[in-house]
Design a protein around this motif. Sequence first.
Motif, PDB file in Angstrom:
ATOM      1  N   ASN A  85       0.813  -1.236   0.000  1.00  0.00           N
ATOM      2  CA  ASN A  85       0.000   0.000   0.000  1.00  0.00           C
ATOM      3  C   ASN A  85       0.842   1.280   0.000  1.00  0.00           C
ATOM      4  O   ASN A  85       0.379   2.335   0.418  1.00  0.00           O
ATOM      5  CB  ASN A  85      -0.946   0.023   1.224  1.00  0.00           C
ATOM      6  N   PHE A  86       2.064   1.155  -0.452  1.00  0.00           N
ATOM      7  CA  PHE A  86       2.946   2.325  -0.549  1.00  0.00           C
ATOM      8  C   PHE A  86       3.184   2.622  -2.033  1.00  0.00           C
ATOM      9  O   PHE A  86       3.706   1.774  -2.765  1.00  0.00           O
ATOM     10  CB  PHE A  86       4.263   2.023   0.175  1.00  0.00           C
ATOM     11  N   PHE A  87       2.769   3.788  -2.440  1.00  0.00           N
ATOM     12  CA  PHE A  87       2.860   4.156  -3.861  1.00  0.00           C
ATOM     13  C   PHE A  87       3.802   5.344  -4.040  1.00  0.00           C
ATOM     14  O   PHE A  87       3.826   6.257  -3.209  1.00  0.00           O
ATOM     15  CB  PHE A  87       1.484   4.544  -4.408  1.00  0.00           C
ATOM     16  N   THR A  88       4.555   5.312  -5.124  1.00  0.00           N
ATOM     17  CA  THR A  88       5.398   6.459  -5.470  1.00  0.00           C
ATOM     18  C   THR A  88       4.885   7.024  -6.800  1.00  0.00           C
ATOM     19  O   THR A  88       4.824   6.305  -7.800  1.00  0.00           O
ATOM     20  CB  THR A  88       6.866   6.030  -5.644  1.00  0.00           C
ATOM     21  N   ILE A  89       4.505   8.274  -6.791  1.00  0.00           N
ATOM     22  CA  ILE A  89       4.005   8.895  -8.027  1.00  0.00           C
ATOM     23  C   ILE A  89       5.210   9.361  -8.843  1.00  0.00           C
ATOM     24  O   ILE A  89       6.061  10.089  -8.341  1.00  0.00           O
ATOM     25  CB  ILE A  89       3.064  10.077  -7.713  1.00  0.00           C
ATOM     26  N   THR A  90       5.244   8.941 -10.074  1.00  0.00           N
ATOM     27  CA  THR A  90       6.388   9.147 -10.991  1.00  0.00           C
ATOM     28  C   THR A  90       7.695   8.681 -10.327  1.00  0.00           C
ATOM     29  O   THR A  90       8.727   9.330 -10.415  1.00  0.00           O
ATOM     30  CB  THR A  90       6.526  10.609 -11.478  1.00  0.00           C
ATOM     31  N   GLY A  91       7.616   7.520  -9.709  1.00  0.00           N
ATOM     32  CA  GLY A  91       8.784   6.974  -9.021  1.00  0.00           C
ATOM     33  C   GLY A  91       9.830   6.425  -9.977  1.00  0.00           C
ATOM     34  O   GLY A  91       9.606   6.319 -11.195  1.00  0.00           O
ATOM     35  N   PRO A  92      10.989   6.059  -9.424  1.00  0.00           N
ATOM     36  CA  PRO A  92      12.046   5.498 -10.266  1.00  0.00           C
ATOM     37  C   PRO A  92      11.583   4.195 -10.922  1.00  0.00           C
ATOM     38  O   PRO A  92      10.971   3.357 -10.272  1.00  0.00           O
ATOM     39  CB  PRO A  92      13.189   5.237  -9.273  1.00  0.00           C
ATOM     40  N   GLY A  93      11.885   4.084 -12.225  1.00  0.00           N
ATOM     41  CA  GLY A  93      11.384   2.921 -12.970  1.00  0.00           C
ATOM     42  C   GLY A  93      10.123   3.257 -13.740  1.00  0.00           C
ATOM     43  O   GLY A  93       9.494   2.388 -14.332  1.00  0.00           O
ATOM     44  N   SER A  94       9.741   4.547 -13.725  1.00  0.00           N
ATOM     45  CA  SER A  94       8.624   4.997 -14.573  1.00  0.00           C
ATOM     46  C   SER A  94       9.146   6.136 -15.458  1.00  0.00           C
ATOM     47  O   SER A  94      10.217   6.685 -15.181  1.00  0.00           O
ATOM     48  CB  SER A  94       7.446   5.454 -13.707  1.00  0.00           C
ATOM     49  N   PRO A  95       8.410   6.513 -16.520  1.00  0.00           N
ATOM     50  CA  PRO A  95       8.952   7.500 -17.484  1.00  0.00           C
ATOM     51  C   PRO A  95       9.286   8.845 -16.842  1.00  0.00           C
ATOM     52  O   PRO A  95      10.238   9.511 -17.230  1.00  0.00           O
ATOM     53  CB  PRO A  95       7.830   7.660 -18.504  1.00  0.00           C
ATOM     54  N   SER A  96       8.488   9.263 -15.891  1.00  0.00           N
ATOM     55  CA  SER A  96       8.736  10.436 -15.053  1.00  0.00           C
ATOM     56  C   SER A  96       9.554  11.526 -15.737  1.00  0.00           C
ATOM     57  O   SER A  96       9.083  12.178 -16.650  1.00  0.00           O
ATOM     58  CB  SER A  96       9.409   9.997 -13.743  1.00  0.00           C
ATOM     59  N   VAL A  97      10.800  11.703 -15.291  1.00  0.00           N
ATOM     60  CA  VAL A  97      11.599  12.860 -15.719  1.00  0.00           C
ATOM     61  C   VAL A  97      11.978  12.842 -17.201  1.00  0.00           C
ATOM     62  O   VAL A  97      12.499  13.824 -17.710  1.00  0.00           O
ATOM     63  CB  VAL A  97      12.882  12.976 -14.874  1.00  0.00           C
TER      64      VAL A  97
END
Length: 875
Positions: free
Chosen positions: A426-438
């Motif tokens: 239940n811990f979410f990272t928004i635009t976290g590492p491993g997503s397209p993000s930056v």
Amino acid sequence: MRAANGRGDLDFDVVVVGAGFAGLYALHRLRGLGFSTTVIESADDVGGTWYWNRYPGARCDIESIDYSYSFDPELQAEWQWSERYATQPEILRYLGHVADKHELRRHIRFSTRVVAATWDDDASFWRVRTDRADELRCRFYVMASGCLSLPKTPDIEGVGRFRGAIYHTNRWPHEGVDFSGKRVAVIGTGSSGIQSIPLIARQAAALTVFQRTPNFSRPAYNGPVPATKKAAFDADPAAYRHAARWSRAGVPAEPSLVRVFQVSEEERLAKYEAAYASGDLLALSSTFADIGADPRANQTVCDFMRAKIRSIVRDPATAETLSPKDHFYGTKRPCLDTDYFETFNLPHVGLVDLRKDPIRTITETGIETASRSFAFDAIVFATGFDAMTGPIVAVDIEGRNGSPLAPKWAEGPRTYLGLMTHGFPNFFTITGPGSPSVLSNMVVSIEQHIDWLAACLVHMRAERLDAVEPTATAEAGWVQHVNDCADVTLFPSANSWYMGANVPGKPRVFLPYVGGVDRYRKTCDEVVSRGYLGFAFDGPGGARCNDGVVNRLQLDVSIVLELIAGLGLPPMETMAVADARALLAGMAIGRPPGPEVSDVADGVLDGTAGLLAYRCYRPASPGPHPIVVYFHGGGWVLGGLDSDDPFCRDLCVRSESIVVSVDYRHAPEARFPAAVDDGFAAVRWIAANADALGGDASRLAVCGWSAGGNIAAVVCQMARDAGGPRIAGQVLVNPVTDCDLGRESYVANSDGYILTTALMRWFWDQYADPADRTDPKASPLRARDLSGLPPALVVTAEFDPLRDDGAAYAAAMAAAGVDVCHLACRGQIHTSVTAVDMILSAGGAREEIGAALRRFLAAPAPAYGGEVVAAMRAS
Ligand code: N01
């Protein structure tokens, strides 16, 4: 307050950290769905990055029409951007407006910092502690804390001693700074430095820029929102946003399929000029398809950009210092500027090259470099951030069994989809590492993540599930995929913050996902449609998990498969042989030609039933060279000297051998055993005529791909049985070794990976009568004795119907005492290894093949390909 979801006395369903673009939308969306939600924000107002980064010149560098929310059509209609690239104050006003419009502020705890979050395993909730000594219990803990929000501590000696004013671009005073009449130093030439330097120069009496790494930057050509852009958006905002969501970088654009060296230099430069003039950050790197991956292609952009710098900066020495030379274009984030390079033409602006004259210390009155002493009234640090992972591990997060997050990520972040990490339910990272993000338009990626999270929470509520967590398998697969994707690009070659290289001691790992916004979105959707593949759920509604790995194909393989699927071609086995041959020949047009070799000559040699054509590739070094006899693929039916030409060139260069590609007779005109008899005759002829070819008969190996691998394997058996010629080694690439089409790989990979089981059946039908197929000359796996064969490298591909053919032959040869190496290529298909300069992820396999041949033939290792990268790394 009692949470709406689940059991126990919770304060909230969801606690979100951060009130920037991500936190505000998360709050709005989740509350709208009935989840009690609060946001904790360390600043005293909304804005996130746009709250803190108030330095002069701060503005977005993705056009504002794109860099804005899409979730609220009314907002889209009412908010008009005043500039193409809005300033920080305007973006902050926009976020304030969004907060007011949706009445978000009263759900935000300002001036409060989250210091710790601990998962309670028994009760399935998070305890979130803040610096105000309170604790909130929530089912879901969401970090929307931004990718570039934790300033990097300036690792420069003496920072504390300076008696003048010190400013950090990412913590700029709200009241602004007046530099009039001041002597100012700016340290750092990333986006923040490049945006602020021209404006600081306008005020300051003297400005000195301390540059460690020059950056690629080009003019933003800012101004009013371009009419064409606005018209495209206004015509159909929904369609415009849809195109952005399904684009590579979150901004509507058609990706280029053309490679740099497919066009003339004139055309290339014209495209670069147009991209430069566009003022669009993404335009230059997307001019050609291979700029991000091919060092030579990328160099053309670097050269172009360096010429631009020289054309602007009047002093040649200063221009040289400002010209990036140690990284490829785009591997450190490029910048858009307004008058950045022009600023260095001003008489009161100086530049210090820290590579030549490093800072020794900051003193009470200024900065001392190795060779000079400078006095300043103010120092501006534009030294960047501990990106992506920094803000997350800065909070003391403990997951299952009290396990802390920081050690888990000590060697680099481990996430599933950049959204969650195993062991931290239940811990979410928004635009976290491993997503397209930056690597993308952040707003598009933020909205995608929050929509995915919201749907997941709705699903859990409906199914009465309390906890969700990625499995270790899914996470390991994703981490591998993220790394695999990065490895086919030039990104890992740069010392960038994308790689964590700007923070001393941080592991060198590529942090974002380079596969693109569109592909990533498709992946996230696929995970859901496959029953939340790789996620384990638990709660009153039961425990469930559909474990598995998403995106098992290599990225470039997926792209090629999609392109081919897009052509809508009929299956080859439904075609007349002549049409299938013509189709194969047609598909070779326009492909990368492979590396240059010193000499290519066609000739004829004696086959079993007449002359056979051959093509001889010679390396540049002085001979005599070892010889590799090569047999092309094509199911004994298709192909020829042209079909495998790039691969033969690649073999020649990597093995530093003469490669003789043999055009053996094809079925159905010449059926079994014509091909293998021709193969053996060719090897004999080549061994006998080695001198004339410039080769050394005592160092002769064979290599073949697919049906050519079958021929190479059979030829080795024939040569052994005939007592010669002596073959020093065999390289069998995805070989056919048996007529049994019932093996597991024929079933698992029967369709969708170019070579199909149906096509293999058709090939066999063209080639050999059923009664002949079990003959070891057709199915070399069936030979009674496999001992005494030359040492072998057998290459197989995970998604190839022939995978188990190769594996079985490698195992059988090894059991018979043959020196065998089996290279199983993860995420590859039948055609990967021979797709030179197209399937870059198979480059490692091609290198292994070259190394094996050199080993068999005892040739020294050649210089190949990556020398530009090596030179870059060395510099
Ligand atoms: O930080 P940076 P930034 N001694 O890390 C130098 C986004 N952004 O704040 O490259 C001397 O890029 C460092 O040198 P080097 C955008 O994604 C967007 O500028 O490590 N120098 C580098 O030159 C951007 O990429 C916008 O050798 C030192 C600089 O400081 C990201 O934020 C605007 C040093 C840091 O550059 C970060 O940008 C601003 C030292 N000890 C930011 N330590 C938009 O336009 C570091 N440096 C939307």
